[in-house]
Design a protein around this motif. Structure first.
Motif, PDB file in Angstrom:
ATOM      1  N   ILE A 109      -1.240  -0.897  -4.150  1.00 32.81           N
ATOM      2  CA  ILE A 109      -2.532  -0.229  -3.993  1.00 32.81           C
ATOM      3  C   ILE A 109      -2.231   1.189  -3.523  1.00 32.81           C
TER       4      ILE A 109
ATOM      5  N   GLN B  77     -10.573  -1.270  -0.925  1.00 30.74           N
ATOM      6  CA  GLN B  77      -9.123  -1.415  -1.141  1.00 30.74           C
ATOM      7  C   GLN B  77      -8.500  -2.395  -0.155  1.00 30.74           C
TER       8      GLN B  77
ATOM      9  N   TYR C 194       0.868  -1.186   0.000  1.00 28.48           N
ATOM     10  CA  TYR C 194       0.000   0.000   0.000  1.00 28.48           C
ATOM     11  C   TYR C 194       0.903   1.233   0.000  1.00 28.48           C
TER      12      TYR C 194
END
Ligand SMILES: [Zn+2]
Length: 547
Positions: free
Chosen positions: A392, A509, A309
């Motif tokens: 992400i 997400q 992330y």
């Protein structure tokens, strides 16, 4: 009926995933956001105390959640060796053509005609009556059979370049070739001494004052490398009106030249004008870092791979108070305190459902300076890049409420899309590509740095269709933000945003990350994608660690 129920149960997400998603709340995001966008953090410019405070806040939260340090020497900080280049830009810039002179201004906020910055890491930029050459879009793209430079020799000359790109992938779709960063890199590759990009609001996607207000001749960079070569005396922008005057001085018609540049037969055209410049440059090292926390995977084998992330913690710092504001602090509340706050909330929630692969949460620095922190991370990843299943990335979240749709930047690039589509469908949302393809958003945030080393991107945001709002309402909010607040001191947080849509996106997400992290295989690039060849093959699983 029983059959349907059974299949629903099979398809339903794991209880642990649901429990984790339930931990993501608007107040938690709001709390982080309020702190990270506070005036005390002074716009979080890399190397300044405000950004250092933001980094320490992020690391403290990761520690409190029980995440392992993923930085240097057992810390949460991965040092990024930034260099700040500061040019003493002269106010008057002189152009000449056949005995005629033209003086343009490089300072003065939105009244400036030019914005100039250093490019090469040198002590002084010196140009003596150097010819200007118009090079159209300044693009060399073999795969599209396009070369604006042809065999023209622009070595030691200053190129004048149009922003954006021809419709290689459809009218109004911006590619990497349509970004100013690319224009400079290609100018360096052709040996140019300088490059000026012609600003127009439609081709840039933002008004001139976004560039001019905070232009002070400084910019930050990584040590020069082959990925993004440097070598010009300067780089910069010129207003459309000033570019027309410069062309006129040499007896050229800029409109006619720009028209010619729409054709692949275009050839670079000397403008008959020269430029003189003498600009001292100083350099200094900047202390900044990517902040990295790791939730180790639960599977002894798959935990050597990871889902990443990313969200950038930096913003623009402060400058003189801009018209209509009380201070000159670029708080960067939406851009990108909001993304950091949301990733923190996801990192906490993830600890309630640790997946098989590890999760790496990286808050990167110097995004606004040209994706520098993420480029450093991509070239120095905590696990080898070919073991990172996906990146992400969050940059400027949805602050206007729940949506019935989801925009995916770079839709079609990899099989990660299938996971996104599935989770979106479970939320009752439809999926589409970038709603604003002219902005080129995919190439403007940190997932691009990771894609360049072969890591498939997941870059999504709800909208522009808002639940209970008329069609077009979301586009209006987006446009108003871009016109009034994007990269302006008024990007502030006063507790008045509707974060329900951000929670909706964050749940998606996190679910996508958990499912990719629990899947037997990592996502695969779509064959032929521009980044597919960057993925080096992963060693066979179970072959042991090569770290
Ligand atoms: Zn930004």
């Amino acid at each position: 009926m029983i059959l349907i129920l059974a299949s629903l149960l099979l398809a339903a997400p794991a209880a642990s995933e649901r429990a984790a998603l339930g931990r993501i709340t608007a107040p938690e995001i709001s709390g982080h956001l309020r702190f990270l966008s506070d005036d005390q953090l002074e716009g979080r410019r890399p190397g300044q105390p405000g950004d250092e405070l933001a980094m320490k806040y992020l690391a403290s939260q990761l520690e409190a959640y029980g995440l392992k340090p993923g930085g240097d020497g057992g810390s949460y900080f991965q040092a990024v060796p930034l260099i700040e280049l500061r040019a003493e830009v002269p106010r008057d810039i002189h152009f000449a053509a056949g005995g005629k002179d033209l003086t343009l201004h490089a300072l003065g906020g939105s009244t400036a005609d030019l914005v100039l910055e250093p490019n090469a890491h040198i002590d002084r930029a010196t140009l003596k009556d150097v010819p200007l050459v118009f090079v159209g879009y300044g693009i060399t793209a073999k795969e599209y059979g396009w070369d604006d430079y042809k065999d023209a020799d622009v070595r030691g000359k200053v190129v004048v370049v149009m922003n954006f790109n021809p419709p290689f992938k459809g009218q109004g779709v911006r590619l990497w070739y349509g970004r100013w960063d690319y224009k400079y890199i290609n100018a360096v590759r052709h040996g140019a001494a300088g490059a000026l990009v012609i600003h127009t609001t439609p081709s840039a996607g933002y008004p001139w004052q976004v560039l001019a207000n905070r232009a002070d001749g400084t910019h930050q960079d990584l040590p020069p490398s082959d990925v993004e070569p440097r070598g010009m005396q300067f780089q910069g922008w010129i207003t459309e009106a000033a570019a027309i005057k410069v062309a006129e001085l040499g007896g050229e018609d800029l409109d006619a030249l720009r028209k010619a540049a729409e054709s692949r037969d275009f050839r670079p055209r000397p403008l008959g004008t020269t430029l003189a410049l003498d600009m001292p440059i100083t350099r200094r090292q900047i202390r900044s870092a990517n902040v990295i926390g790791v939730l180790p995977g639960t599977d002894s084998r798959l935990s050597e791979e990871a889902v990443l992330y990313t969200a950038h913690h930096d913003h623009l710092g402060h400058g003189p108070p801009a018209p209509g504001t009380t201070d000159g602090i670029y708080n960067g509340a939406l851009d990108n305190a909001s993304g950091c706050a949301t990733v923190l909330a996801m990192a906490y929630a993830a600890t309630f459902a640790p997946p098989k692969r590890s999760l790496i949460f990286a808050f990167v620095t110097a995004e606004e300076q040209g994706l520098l922190g993420s480029r450093w991370l991509a070239e120095h990843p905590p696990v080898p890049a070919n073991r990172i299943a996906a990146d992400i990335n969050l940059d400027s979240v949805n602050r206007w409420g729940r949506t019935t749709d989801l925009g995916v930047l770079g839709l079609g690039k990899s099989t990660a899309d299938e996971v996104v589509r599935k989770v979106a469908a479970e939320q009752g949302r439809t999926v589409h590509g970038d709603p604003y393809p002219d902005r080129g958003a995919f190439y403007r945030s940190d997932m691009f740095s990771l894609a360049r080393v072969g890591v498939p991107p997941v870059a999504v945001k709800g909208g522009p269709d808002y639940a209970g709002r008329p069609k077009g309402w979301g586009d209006e909010q987006q446009l108003e933000y871009e016109r009034k607040h994007y990269h302006q001191p008024s990007d502030e947080y006063h507790g008045d945003w509707d974060l329900s849509g951000d929670v909706q996106d964050a749940q998606l997400q996190l679910a996508v990350g958990l499912r990719i992290a629990n899947a037997p295989q990592m996502p695969a690039w779509t064959p032929g994608d521009e980044f597919a060849a960057k993925r080096s093959p992963s060693p066979p699983q179970g072959a042991g660690s090569d770290r």
